[in-house]
Design an enzyme around this catalytic site. Structure first.
Site, PDB file in Angstrom:
ATOM      1  N   CYS A 194      37.120  39.016  38.647  1.00  0.00           N
ATOM      2  CA  CYS A 194      38.508  39.476  38.655  1.00  0.00           C
ATOM      3  C   CYS A 194      39.340  38.621  37.703  1.00  0.00           C
ATOM      4  O   CYS A 194      39.417  37.395  37.874  1.00  0.00           O
ATOM      5  CB  CYS A 194      39.048  39.357  40.074  1.00  0.00           C
ATOM      6  SG  CYS A 194      40.785  39.749  40.229  1.00  0.00           S
ATOM      7  N   ASN A 195      39.962  39.247  36.748  1.00  0.00           N
ATOM      8  CA  ASN A 195      40.779  38.509  35.777  1.00  0.00           C
ATOM      9  C   ASN A 195      41.952  37.811  36.455  1.00  0.00           C
ATOM     10  O   ASN A 195      42.321  36.699  36.094  1.00  0.00           O
ATOM     11  CB  ASN A 195      41.316  39.458  34.714  1.00  0.00           C
ATOM     12  CG  ASN A 195      40.234  39.997  33.825  1.00  0.00           C
ATOM     13  OD1 ASN A 195      40.028  39.518  32.728  1.00  0.00           O
ATOM     14  ND2 ASN A 195      39.499  40.992  34.298  1.00  0.00           N
ATOM     15  N   THR A 196      42.545  38.483  37.446  1.00  0.00           N
ATOM     16  CA  THR A 196      43.713  37.911  38.107  1.00  0.00           C
ATOM     17  C   THR A 196      43.323  36.638  38.863  1.00  0.00           C
ATOM     18  O   THR A 196      44.013  35.626  38.790  1.00  0.00           O
ATOM     19  CB  THR A 196      44.339  38.951  39.058  1.00  0.00           C
ATOM     20  OG1 THR A 196      44.626  40.139  38.304  1.00  0.00           O
ATOM     21  CG2 THR A 196      45.612  38.441  39.672  1.00  0.00           C
ATOM     22  N   GLU A 208      41.614  54.058  39.343  1.00  0.00           N
ATOM     23  CA  GLU A 208      41.103  54.325  40.693  1.00  0.00           C
ATOM     24  C   GLU A 208      41.248  55.802  41.052  1.00  0.00           C
ATOM     25  O   GLU A 208      40.484  56.339  41.841  1.00  0.00           O
ATOM     26  CB  GLU A 208      41.816  53.435  41.715  1.00  0.00           C
ATOM     27  CG  GLU A 208      41.548  51.971  41.414  1.00  0.00           C
ATOM     28  CD  GLU A 208      41.308  51.107  42.628  1.00  0.00           C
ATOM     29  OE1 GLU A 208      41.603  51.544  43.744  1.00  0.00           O
ATOM     30  OE2 GLU A 208      40.817  49.977  42.434  1.00  0.00           O
ATOM     31  N   TYR A 239      45.448  42.523  43.702  1.00  0.00           N
ATOM     32  CA  TYR A 239      45.903  41.149  43.578  1.00  0.00           C
ATOM     33  C   TYR A 239      46.891  40.995  42.412  1.00  0.00           C
ATOM     34  O   TYR A 239      47.687  40.067  42.392  1.00  0.00           O
ATOM     35  CB  TYR A 239      44.710  40.227  43.287  1.00  0.00           C
ATOM     36  CG  TYR A 239      43.839  39.853  44.468  1.00  0.00           C
ATOM     37  CD1 TYR A 239      43.844  40.573  45.666  1.00  0.00           C
ATOM     38  CD2 TYR A 239      42.981  38.762  44.371  1.00  0.00           C
ATOM     39  CE1 TYR A 239      43.017  40.218  46.722  1.00  0.00           C
ATOM     40  CE2 TYR A 239      42.156  38.391  45.428  1.00  0.00           C
ATOM     41  CZ  TYR A 239      42.175  39.124  46.597  1.00  0.00           C
ATOM     42  OH  TYR A 239      41.362  38.751  47.634  1.00  0.00           O
ATOM     43  N   GLY A 240      46.786  41.899  41.440  1.00  0.00           N
ATOM     44  CA  GLY A 240      47.496  41.735  40.162  1.00  0.00           C
ATOM     45  C   GLY A 240      49.012  41.704  40.244  1.00  0.00           C
ATOM     46  O   GLY A 240      49.686  41.386  39.279  1.00  0.00           O
ATOM     47  N   ASP A 284      35.484  40.014  43.313  1.00  0.00           N
ATOM     48  CA  ASP A 284      36.650  40.681  42.730  1.00  0.00           C
ATOM     49  C   ASP A 284      37.622  41.020  43.859  1.00  0.00           C
ATOM     50  O   ASP A 284      37.273  40.985  45.033  1.00  0.00           O
ATOM     51  CB  ASP A 284      36.192  41.970  42.020  1.00  0.00           C
ATOM     52  CG  ASP A 284      37.359  42.727  41.417  1.00  0.00           C
ATOM     53  OD1 ASP A 284      38.188  42.101  40.733  1.00  0.00           O
ATOM     54  OD2 ASP A 284      37.478  43.943  41.654  1.00  0.00           O
ATOM     55  N   SER A 285      38.838  41.392  43.474  1.00  0.00           N
ATOM     56  CA  SER A 285      39.818  41.810  44.463  1.00  0.00           C
ATOM     57  C   SER A 285      39.437  43.151  45.101  1.00  0.00           C
ATOM     58  O   SER A 285      39.970  43.503  46.143  1.00  0.00           O
ATOM     59  CB  SER A 285      41.182  41.939  43.795  1.00  0.00           C
ATOM     60  OG  SER A 285      41.087  42.782  42.666  1.00  0.00           O
ATOM     61  N   CYS A 297      41.259  43.087  32.258  1.00  0.00           N
ATOM     62  CA  CYS A 297      41.283  43.502  33.666  1.00  0.00           C
ATOM     63  C   CYS A 297      39.992  44.259  33.937  1.00  0.00           C
ATOM     64  O   CYS A 297      39.519  45.016  33.081  1.00  0.00           O
ATOM     65  CB  CYS A 297      42.497  44.396  33.922  1.00  0.00           C
ATOM     66  SG  CYS A 297      42.512  45.168  35.547  1.00  0.00           S
ATOM     67  N   THR A 298      39.451  44.041  35.137  1.00  0.00           N
ATOM     68  CA  THR A 298      38.167  44.663  35.497  1.00  0.00           C
ATOM     69  C   THR A 298      38.134  46.178  35.308  1.00  0.00           C
ATOM     70  O   THR A 298      37.092  46.747  35.032  1.00  0.00           O
ATOM     71  CB  THR A 298      37.895  44.414  36.998  1.00  0.00           C
ATOM     72  OG1 THR A 298      39.091  44.721  37.727  1.00  0.00           O
ATOM     73  CG2 THR A 298      37.478  42.997  37.245  1.00  0.00           C
ATOM     74  N   HIS A 299      39.285  46.826  35.502  1.00  0.00           N
ATOM     75  CA  HIS A 299      39.304  48.288  35.470  1.00  0.00           C
ATOM     76  C   HIS A 299      39.313  48.872  34.054  1.00  0.00           C
ATOM     77  O   HIS A 299      38.987  50.034  33.857  1.00  0.00           O
ATOM     78  CB  HIS A 299      40.547  48.807  36.196  1.00  0.00           C
ATOM     79  CG  HIS A 299      40.482  48.667  37.685  1.00  0.00           C
ATOM     80  ND1 HIS A 299      40.267  47.454  38.309  1.00  0.00           N
ATOM     81  CD2 HIS A 299      40.594  49.587  38.675  1.00  0.00           C
ATOM     82  CE1 HIS A 299      40.262  47.643  39.619  1.00  0.00           C
ATOM     83  NE2 HIS A 299      40.466  48.919  39.870  1.00  0.00           N
TER      84      HIS A 299
HETATM   85  N1  DGL Z   1      40.573  42.914  39.564  1.00  0.00           N
HETATM   86  C1  DGL Z   1      41.911  42.851  39.046  1.00  0.00           C
HETATM   87  C2  DGL Z   1      41.865  42.205  37.656  1.00  0.00           C
HETATM   88  O1  DGL Z   1      40.853  42.156  36.995  1.00  0.00           O
HETATM   89  C3  DGL Z   1      42.552  44.215  38.959  1.00  0.00           C
HETATM   90  C4  DGL Z   1      42.863  44.813  40.317  1.00  0.00           C
HETATM   91  C5  DGL Z   1      43.910  44.024  41.077  1.00  0.00           C
HETATM   92  O2  DGL Z   1      45.072  43.986  40.671  1.00  0.00           O
HETATM   93  O3  DGL Z   1      43.530  43.431  42.087  1.00  0.00           O
HETATM   94  O4  DGL Z   1      42.872  41.727  37.212  1.00  0.00           O
END
Ligand code: DGL
Length: 265
Positions: free
Chosen positions: A76-78, A152, A45-46, A13-14, A184-186
């Site tokens: 990570c979705n991004t 976060e 990363y998003g 993940d990011s 998104c992971t969060h």
């Molecule tokens: N992990 C990113 C996602 O799932 C979210 C955090 C980021 O923007 O890096 O899109």
């Protein structure tokens, strides 16, 4: 390089967010060893460009392949949105990604809302993936840039987060969505709050749970499942600030987090 049933699953993940996927994997597959990579030095990363994300993603995938992982999970979705194919092309082991997992779970919906980071929404990856499984569904997307920092910060049940969610979800609710994909992971950490905002009639799709199911199925199909019963090993690699990773990470993981290593690139 050789992998076997005892080899770890590589999850990346990011930053911290992919721990929601790790948590789902620990619960669903308690005998599996896991090696996690979170790019805490370069998160988020998003809001970054496709070129930058693709470069970082390749670097991380190669790092994990050198750890002899038996499978790669793009948590990570991004990264999944813009670089999944690139990872599949370079990988010698099977690759799964959260967007595909989320799309499979959303396929029962007719009017599907997708919430994610701006880069994920702009890539249209969810729309394409959902249409592969549910060609007749209507999809309404909404970028929610503020959710990652709010999670976060730990503001999971905070008035500011509630107002933010109401604002972001207003256009989706106006379309009378029946399903909401947490892209998104969060966002799985915001599930209780999002449930209050959208009400009981909208199905919430948590790609972390869906991913754990896909990993279990693929391990069984490839005869790669670890039979146990030895205590699994969990290793976490981060590129910066391991203390913050540990503190916030324990919230994501729902348990204590050890074996954190710093990678200096
Ligand atoms: N992990 C990113 C996602 O799932 C979210 C955090 C980021 O923007 O890096 O899109």
């Amino acid at each position: 390089m050789s992998t076997n049933v005892h080899s770890p699953i590589g999850v990346f993940d990011s930053g911290i967010g992919g721990l929601t996927v790790v948590r789902a994997l620990m619960e669903r597959l308690p005998y599996e060893n896991i090696v996690y990579f979170g790019d805490t030095a370069r998160v988020p990363y998003g809001v970054k460009s496709v070129e930058t994300i693709a470069h970082f993603t390749t670097q991380i995938a190669q790092f994990l392949l050198e750890k002899d992982v038996k499978m790669l999970v793009i948590a990570c979705n991004t990264m999944a949105a813009v670089a999944a194919q690139m990872v599949k092309d370079l990988s010698s082991v099977p690759v799964l990604d959260v967007i595909d997992a989320g799309a499979v779970s959303a396929r029962g919906g007719k009017k599907i809302g997708v919430i994610a980071t701006p880069t994920t929404i702009n890539s249209n990856a969810y729309t394409r993936a959902i249409h592969d499984y549910a060609p007749d569904s209507r999809i309404h997307s909404q970028a929610c840039a503020l959710f990652v920092p709010l999670v976060e910060e730990g503001w999971l049940d905070h008035e500011v987060t509630r107002l933010t969610a109401q604002e972001y979800l207003k256009p989706l609710m106006a379309e009378q969505i029946d399903t909401l994909v947490l892209g998104c992971t969060h966002y799985p950490l915001l599930k209780p709050l999002l449930r209050q905002v959208v009400g009981e009639d909208v199905a919430l799709v948590d790609s972390a749970e869906a991913m754990a199911e896909q990993v279990a199925a693929l391990l069984a199909e490839k005869h790669l499942a670890n039979p146990g019963p030895a205590q699994p090993r969990y290793d976490f690699h981060v590129t910066d600030v391991p203390l913050r990773f540990q503190t916030i990470g324990e919230r994501f993981l729902g348990r204590s987090l050890n074996h954190v290593h710093v990678v200096k690139w």
